[in-house]
Design a protein around this motif. Sequence first.
Motif, PDB file in Angstrom:
ATOM      1  N   ASN B  31       0.835  -1.199   0.000  1.00  0.00           N
ATOM      2  CA  ASN B  31       0.000   0.000   0.000  1.00  0.00           C
ATOM      3  C   ASN B  31       0.873   1.254   0.000  1.00  0.00           C
ATOM      4  O   ASN B  31       0.642   2.192  -0.758  1.00  0.00           O
ATOM      5  CB  ASN B  31      -0.878  -0.042   1.248  1.00  0.00           C
ATOM      6  N   TYR B  32       1.891   1.174   0.871  1.00  0.00           N
ATOM      7  CA  TYR B  32       2.792   2.313   1.011  1.00  0.00           C
ATOM      8  C   TYR B  32       3.471   2.616  -0.321  1.00  0.00           C
ATOM      9  O   TYR B  32       3.520   3.755  -0.776  1.00  0.00           O
ATOM     10  CB  TYR B  32       3.801   1.988   2.101  1.00  0.00           C
ATOM     11  N   THR B  33       3.964   1.574  -0.966  1.00  0.00           N
ATOM     12  CA  THR B  33       4.663   1.739  -2.234  1.00  0.00           C
ATOM     13  C   THR B  33       3.730   2.330  -3.297  1.00  0.00           C
ATOM     14  O   THR B  33       4.082   3.289  -4.004  1.00  0.00           O
ATOM     15  CB  THR B  33       5.186   0.371  -2.738  1.00  0.00           C
ATOM     16  N   LEU B  34       2.553   1.765  -3.359  1.00  0.00           N
ATOM     17  CA  LEU B  34       1.608   2.230  -4.376  1.00  0.00           C
ATOM     18  C   LEU B  34       1.193   3.684  -4.107  1.00  0.00           C
ATOM     19  O   LEU B  34       1.125   4.503  -5.021  1.00  0.00           O
ATOM     20  CB  LEU B  34       0.383   1.330  -4.404  1.00  0.00           C
ATOM     21  N   ASN B  35       0.941   3.978  -2.835  1.00  0.00           N
ATOM     22  CA  ASN B  35       0.582   5.351  -2.472  1.00  0.00           C
ATOM     23  C   ASN B  35       1.684   6.329  -2.870  1.00  0.00           C
ATOM     24  O   ASN B  35       1.419   7.390  -3.413  1.00  0.00           O
ATOM     25  CB  ASN B  35       0.326   5.459  -0.976  1.00  0.00           C
ATOM     26  N   ASN B  36       2.946   5.898  -2.590  1.00  0.00           N
ATOM     27  CA  ASN B  36       4.076   6.745  -2.960  1.00  0.00           C
ATOM     28  C   ASN B  36       4.083   7.054  -4.450  1.00  0.00           C
ATOM     29  O   ASN B  36       4.321   8.181  -4.869  1.00  0.00           O
ATOM     30  CB  ASN B  36       5.384   6.041  -2.601  1.00  0.00           C
ATOM     31  N   LYS B  37       3.783   6.005  -5.188  1.00  0.00           N
ATOM     32  CA  LYS B  37       3.802   6.155  -6.652  1.00  0.00           C
ATOM     33  C   LYS B  37       2.716   7.155  -7.083  1.00  0.00           C
ATOM     34  O   LYS B  37       2.954   8.057  -7.910  1.00  0.00           O
ATOM     35  CB  LYS B  37       3.562   4.795  -7.308  1.00  0.00           C
ATOM     36  N   ILE B  38       1.532   7.010  -6.495  1.00  0.00           N
ATOM     37  CA  ILE B  38       0.433   7.920  -6.830  1.00  0.00           C
ATOM     38  C   ILE B  38       0.791   9.354  -6.419  1.00  0.00           C
ATOM     39  O   ILE B  38       0.584  10.308  -7.164  1.00  0.00           O
ATOM     40  CB  ILE B  38      -0.867   7.479  -6.140  1.00  0.00           C
TER      41      ILE B  38
END
Lengths: 225, 416
Positions: B31-38
Amino acid sequence: MKILIIEDELDLSSAIRDYLTSEGYLCETAITYDAAYQKISLYSYDCILLDLMLPDGDGLKLLKHLKSLQKTEGVIIISARNALDDRITGLNLGADDYLMKPFHLSELNARIAAIIRRKNNQHSNIFTFNEIEVDLGAKTITVNRHEIHFTRKEYDLLLYFIYNKGKAISKSAAAEHLWGDDADMADSFDFIYTHIKNIRKKLSDAGAKDYFHSVYGLGYRFTDI
Amino acid sequence: MNLFSKYNRVLLVVLLIGLISVGILFYNALNYTLNNKIDENLREELMEVKDYLHVKNIFPAPPEDLDLVIEYKPAKKTSAVLVPGDTTFYNPRKQKKESARYLKADLLLDNQPFHVLILNSKATQSRQMQIVFLAIIIPVVILFGLMALFNRYLLLKLWSPFYQALKQIKSFDIKKGGYRSVKTDIHEFRQLDEALKQMTTQIQDDFKEIKLFTENASHEMMTPIAIINSKLDTLLQSGTLAENDSKALLDLYKATKRLNKINQSLLLLVKIDHDQLGEKEQLCPAELIRQKVNNFQELISQRHIQVTCNLDDTTVLSNKYQFDILLNNLFSNAIRHNRNGGEIHITLKEGELYFENTGNQNALPESQIFERFYKDPKSDGVGLGLAILKQICIKQGYSLNYYFRLPMHGFRIKFG
């Protein structure tokens, strides 16, 4: 009447010999397997008493040997082993009877008498003691030609005393004769007294003499003296 | 709880906790990684908006990306907040509510402060995340399952020597075959196996020795008893015994008889143990009991005992000799411990035999009466009769109980 006693215990052997000698038998003793083997091979007897446990051999082998000689001696096995197998093997091998140690000498004597009588008197099963006549085949007793009705136990007991005539018989020996192994169930043998009383009464009613004599309150002696 | 369920339960709890922790950790990291990407996306978009403002002094046209929404609102003043966060919004272009990341910024357009809100729907990322999550978690779960199964198999395999040994010990019969060694290359089990082997062998040897000793001792005693007996018979023939002597002779006869009885009983116990008493056959107990009543008539009438028989015609599969001893001992017991003028009740039903007798007024201790050499202080028996009775019942597979219902002491035997 010759009897061979094959028994390794000298004390027992001599007691048996003395008792049977006083009954008028001619007794020889063998205390080892080898001695017994020789005597059996060489001589003839009317009855052989055979102890199964001899120091140098098995008594059953002696029995086999005896039978292989085609001899007709009556054989009574006397053994401390009450193993049923021994009893059956012994009787199958041709022994006539099996007596478990310890036994009363009067019992042994009665058995010997029965066997010898059976072997010798093939035709007549009747023998007499004074005025008392016993028919072993019909199991009847007559006095002065009158048949007396005895119960089975009374008949057995009277016969036992006649076989051991002149000898003192303890109540316990008499009880064991009637009951076999079951005799040790009784704490006292006073019931023997009742049986003897009945036998005496029946005999005297038929006109026979009273041959029973009490011995020290221990037992009875059946004698015409 | 057996070893496997205990082990599996612990394993299952640990695995479950592990799985949940790993799942949570993994989910958060993803989740953290994906959020960072967004968020990065959002910042880029903001930069673009800023560029437009700088260069062209207008807001850019709405982006073509369906997941991206940019809203502008006039503001009173500007502040330098630049906070990304989670929210949900209504995506007008997709016409549904979606979860999204947002980025707020205040910008100046013609010196007018504006709030810029950039929203990026997380729909696509959520799907991606789900796929990635499942792609990893499902194999892990399967792996765990396989591991549990394999563990079970492995345990069963590893512990098999233990279970073999256990099975043997449970069915161990001192009189029958010994303990057979279990093959194993595991040190601990081998030690256990050796210890069991040694122990059972020792027990059996001791047991055999005791039996052999009893047997030999009894046999050895038989000859002296026979000698005593024959000498007593010889002594009795003497015509010169004094009154005192005859009393002594009577006592000697009694003592010899008693000695003989003890000896015979011990031998009998050994023989019953050895199963030396022959085959079983169909017997008719009613007939045998009637014979016994008849046979012991003297003893019964001597004590004025009333015998009541209630016998059904049944058959019992038993060894004849042992059954005979069984009845003898029951009778002997019922007569010996009775009172003068007492009663004996014998009841035979299908599969059951009851022997009841009057006697003293107190119950006997059931746990003790079947022990060897237990006897009532007043009794002059040798104390082996009931022990023999019990032994026969065990050997023949009967159940034997003592009960006391005033005024009767009773023994119940259930055949088979």
